[in-house]
Design an enzyme around this catalytic site. Structure first.
Site, PDB file in Angstrom:
ATOM      1  N   GLU A  90      10.671 -21.638  90.470  1.00  0.00           N
ATOM      2  CA  GLU A  90      11.232 -22.798  89.804  1.00  0.00           C
ATOM      3  C   GLU A  90      11.717 -23.830  90.822  1.00  0.00           C
ATOM      4  O   GLU A  90      11.967 -23.492  91.979  1.00  0.00           O
ATOM      5  CB  GLU A  90      12.392 -22.398  88.888  1.00  0.00           C
ATOM      6  CG  GLU A  90      13.594 -21.832  89.621  1.00  0.00           C
ATOM      7  CD  GLU A  90      14.698 -21.334  88.689  1.00  0.00           C
ATOM      8  OE1 GLU A  90      14.500 -21.294  87.465  1.00  0.00           O
ATOM      9  OE2 GLU A  90      15.780 -20.986  89.213  1.00  0.00           O
ATOM     10  N   LYS A 102      23.089 -27.680  85.430  1.00  0.00           N
ATOM     11  CA  LYS A 102      22.012 -27.392  86.377  1.00  0.00           C
ATOM     12  C   LYS A 102      20.750 -27.149  85.576  1.00  0.00           C
ATOM     13  O   LYS A 102      20.766 -26.411  84.581  1.00  0.00           O
ATOM     14  CB  LYS A 102      22.351 -26.157  87.200  1.00  0.00           C
ATOM     15  CG  LYS A 102      21.288 -25.784  88.215  1.00  0.00           C
ATOM     16  CD  LYS A 102      21.777 -24.596  89.013  1.00  0.00           C
ATOM     17  CE  LYS A 102      20.793 -24.146  90.031  1.00  0.00           C
ATOM     18  NZ  LYS A 102      21.309 -23.010  90.800  1.00  0.00           N
TER      19      LYS A 102
END
Length: 176
Positions: A90, A102
């Protein structure tokens, strides 16, 4: 504002990846922690939660590799799972200290390997009182048309386990 930015990023990503207009599905987990949101955010904001989860979940996570970056926006993280034959990579796309948010976009592995076209992981650390907060973990995903019958889904259990680890770690540290 952040929702608008997230939506714009999704639309651009969707166009880039050839995804037709489709609604994102969500899997969400929420957990209350009896620690200040600022303390929880310090663990989540960069690489802390990934490293703590890897340390505590050795039966699930074999390795965590930082392929690029230092934990801020643009960081690319690769998790390899036990027994080592699957992984998930990711890129951190949002690290908002003010809102304690986030966001990471999946690059490969995870549900992308089983028919999803998009996987977006989002953490919100939501202050409840001065001494408690909620860890909200959300996975947004879209399924490729040709895989809809298979109904592939990402697994939220790892994010739920990470939240539980955070709760135990920070509450025991706070009460010590």
């Amino acid at each position: 504002m952040l929702k608008q930015v997230s939506f714009v990023l999704f639309v651009l990503l969707s166009c880039y990846m050839g995804v037709e207009s489709q609604k994102l599905k969500h899997l969400t987990n929420e957990l209350e922690v009896k620690v200040a949101a600022s303390d929880v955010w310090e663990l989540y904001r960069h690489l802390g939660i990934s490293m703590l989860a890897a340390q505590e979940l050795k039966n699930v996570i074999q390795t965590v590799e930082v392929l690029k970056g230092d934990g801020g926006v643009g960081t690319i993280l690769k998790l390899t799972f036990v027994p080592g034959n699957s992984s998930y990579t990711e890129r951190f796309t949002v690290v908002n200290d003010e809102k304690r948010v986030k966001v990471a976009t999946g690059l490969e592995g995870g549900c992308l390997a089983i028919g999803c076209s998009v996987q977006i992981v989002r953490f919100d650390i939501i202050a409840k009182t001065n001494a408690s907060c909620i860890i909200k973990s959300d996975i947004a995903y879209a399924v490729k048309k040709e895989f809809e019958a298979d109904d592939p889904k990402p697994n939220i259990q790892l994010l739920a386990a990470a939240a539980q680890i955070t709760k135990r770690f920070l509450e025991s540290k706070h009460n010590a």
